[in-house]
Design an enzyme around this catalytic site. Structure first.
Site, PDB file in Angstrom:
ATOM      1  N   LYS A 157      20.489  -2.434 -17.004  1.00 21.21           N
ATOM      2  CA  LYS A 157      21.811  -2.544 -17.666  1.00 21.21           C
ATOM      3  C   LYS A 157      22.395  -3.953 -17.553  1.00 21.21           C
ATOM      4  CE  LYS A 157      24.284   0.256 -15.354  1.00 21.21           C
ATOM      5  NZ  LYS A 157      23.748   1.009 -14.315  1.00 21.21           N
TER       6      LYS A 157
ATOM      7  N   ARG B   5      31.905   6.099 -14.923  1.00 20.08           N
ATOM      8  CA  ARG B   5      30.722   6.571 -14.213  1.00 20.08           C
ATOM      9  C   ARG B   5      30.789   8.060 -13.905  1.00 20.08           C
ATOM     10  NH1 ARG B   5      28.067   1.903 -11.996  1.00 20.08           N
ATOM     11  NH2 ARG B   5      26.314   2.445 -10.688  1.00 20.08           N
TER      12      ARG B   5
ATOM     13  N   ARG C   3      13.549  -5.072  -6.274  1.00 19.70           N
ATOM     14  CA  ARG C   3      14.741  -5.931  -6.246  1.00 19.70           C
ATOM     15  C   ARG C   3      15.227  -6.097  -4.798  1.00 19.70           C
ATOM     16  NH1 ARG C   3      19.884  -4.237  -9.807  1.00 19.70           N
ATOM     17  NH2 ARG C   3      20.470  -2.978  -8.011  1.00 19.70           N
TER      18      ARG C   3
ATOM     19  N   ARG D 185      19.838  -6.959  -1.891  1.00 19.18           N
ATOM     20  CA  ARG D 185      21.176  -6.397  -2.095  1.00 19.18           C
ATOM     21  C   ARG D 185      21.404  -5.265  -1.107  1.00 19.18           C
ATOM     22  NH1 ARG D 185      23.251  -4.484  -7.993  1.00 19.18           N
ATOM     23  NH2 ARG D 185      23.604  -2.473  -7.005  1.00 19.18           N
TER      24      ARG D 185
ATOM     25  N   ARG E  92      21.746   6.973  -4.966  1.00 21.91           N
ATOM     26  CA  ARG E  92      22.355   6.453  -6.205  1.00 21.91           C
ATOM     27  C   ARG E  92      21.750   7.127  -7.437  1.00 21.91           C
ATOM     28  NH1 ARG E  92      20.928   0.717  -4.851  1.00 21.91           N
ATOM     29  NH2 ARG E  92      21.344   0.176  -7.011  1.00 21.91           N
TER      30      ARG E  92
HETATM   31  P1  ADP Z   1      23.587   0.093  -9.995  1.00 23.51           P
HETATM   32  O1  ADP Z   1      24.093   0.913 -11.115  1.00 23.51           O
HETATM   33  O2  ADP Z   1      22.371  -0.703 -10.342  1.00 23.51           O
HETATM   34  O3  ADP Z   1      23.402   0.882  -8.734  1.00 23.51           O
HETATM   35  P2  ADP Z   1      26.142  -1.365  -9.974  1.00 23.51           P
HETATM   36  O4  ADP Z   1      26.252  -2.816  -9.688  1.00 23.51           O
HETATM   37  O5  ADP Z   1      26.507  -0.898 -11.325  1.00 23.51           O
HETATM   38  O6  ADP Z   1      24.643  -1.013  -9.588  1.00 23.51           O
HETATM   39  O7  ADP Z   1      27.002  -0.542  -8.915  1.00 23.51           O
HETATM   40  C1  ADP Z   1      26.853  -0.703  -7.526  1.00 23.51           C
HETATM   41  C2  ADP Z   1      27.733   0.280  -6.777  1.00 23.51           C
HETATM   42  O8  ADP Z   1      29.118   0.017  -7.061  1.00 23.51           O
HETATM   43  C3  ADP Z   1      27.543   1.752  -7.143  1.00 23.51           C
HETATM   44  O9  ADP Z   1      26.467   2.339  -6.443  1.00 23.51           O
HETATM   45  C4  ADP Z   1      28.905   2.343  -6.715  1.00 23.51           C
HETATM   46  O10 ADP Z   1      28.965   2.494  -5.320  1.00 23.51           O
HETATM   47  C5  ADP Z   1      29.876   1.231  -7.088  1.00 23.51           C
HETATM   48  N1  ADP Z   1      30.424   1.422  -8.449  1.00 23.51           N
HETATM   49  C6  ADP Z   1      30.136   0.684  -9.552  1.00 23.51           C
HETATM   50  N2  ADP Z   1      30.799   1.143 -10.630  1.00 23.51           N
HETATM   51  C7  ADP Z   1      31.535   2.206 -10.204  1.00 23.51           C
HETATM   52  C8  ADP Z   1      32.413   3.128 -10.825  1.00 23.51           C
HETATM   53  N3  ADP Z   1      32.676   3.062 -12.141  1.00 23.51           N
HETATM   54  N4  ADP Z   1      32.998   4.090 -10.067  1.00 23.51           N
HETATM   55  C9  ADP Z   1      32.750   4.177  -8.761  1.00 23.51           C
HETATM   56  N5  ADP Z   1      31.910   3.357  -8.100  1.00 23.51           N
HETATM   57  C10 ADP Z   1      31.300   2.387  -8.806  1.00 23.51           C
END
Ligand code: ADP
Length: 199
Positions: free
Chosen positions: A15, A90, A129, A135, A146
């Site tokens: 994404k 989300r 990654r 990370r 996740r």
């Molecule tokens: P990925 O989808 O690759 O795991 P992101 O960078 O999109 O990575 O998100 C990392 C973390 O940030 C998520 O696992 C969650 O803990 C938090 N997060 C991101 N977006 C949201 C959201 N819309 N609502 C709640 N938590 C979020």
């Protein structure tokens, strides 16, 4: 034309990478909740510390916190030329919160792009990654969690946008360029049916 879109997909589907390219090509701004949380965490501020206590476990940050952060970002003037929401909404409750924010701003989402990838593929990519970038939330147990959260909380929101007729599904497998081309073709095809984009 000020495209307003949402990008949804499992963690590790690519994404973020695709969002950057799309934003450049459409001259719109990427709003990534994950990046925003990581920036706050790096700054060590209160929001960052709170977010980190959830993201490090692979849990969603509480809706009130996330919604407030997005609401503030969407109210800024640079959003007028279009945006791509990456990682938000989300869960279905965040969809409702976003609907309210958009009504307040007099805006409408044009399309939602679902980038698909199967669980084994994303698991392997995220482990890789983890090795390359280290990370904090890229370790085996957290990654599995996740992915589970994606199925349980995020996937159901796709039904909402499907019913609204704005969901586009794109296969996220292949090289970055292959996926980008697929995305561009799918969006271009869809926009020919959207009156605001038809010359
Ligand atoms: P990925 O989808 O690759 O795991 P992101 O960078 O999109 O990575 O998100 C990392 C973390 O940030 C998520 O696992 C969650 O803990 C938090 N997060 C991101 N977006 C949201 C959201 N819309 N609502 C709640 N938590 C979020």
């Amino acid at each position: 034309m000020s495209l307003r879109m949402i990008m949804v997909g499992p963690p590790g589907a690519g994404k973020g990478t695709q969002a950057v390219g799309l934003c450049e090509r459409h001259n719109i701004i990427q709003v990534s909740t994950g990046d925003l949380f990581r920036a706050h965490a790096a700054a060590g501020d209160e929001l960052g510390q709170l977010a980190d206590s959830y993201t490090s476990r692979g849990e969603l940050v509480p809706d009130e916190v996330t919604n407030a952060m997005v609401r503030e970002r969407l109210a800024q003037p640079d959003m007028a030329n279009g945006f791509l929401l990456d990682g938000y909404p989300r869960n279905p409750s965040q969809v409702g919160a976003l609907d309210v924010m958009l009504i307040e701003q007099g805006l409408k989402i044009d399309l939602v792009l679902e980038l698909t990838a199967d669980d084994d593929e994303v698991f392997a990519r995220l482990l890789n990654r983890a090795k390359e970038q280290g990370r904090a939330d890229d370790n085996e147990d957290v990654i599995r969690h996740r992915i589970d959260i994606y199925h349980a909380s995020t996937k159901p929101l796709l039904d909402v946008y499907q019913e609204r007729g704005i969901l586009l599904k794109v296969d996220g497998s292949g090289t970055i360029d292959e996926v980008a081309n697929r995305i561009d073709a799918t969006i271009a095809g869809f926009l020919t049916q959207v009156s605001r984009f038809v010359a």
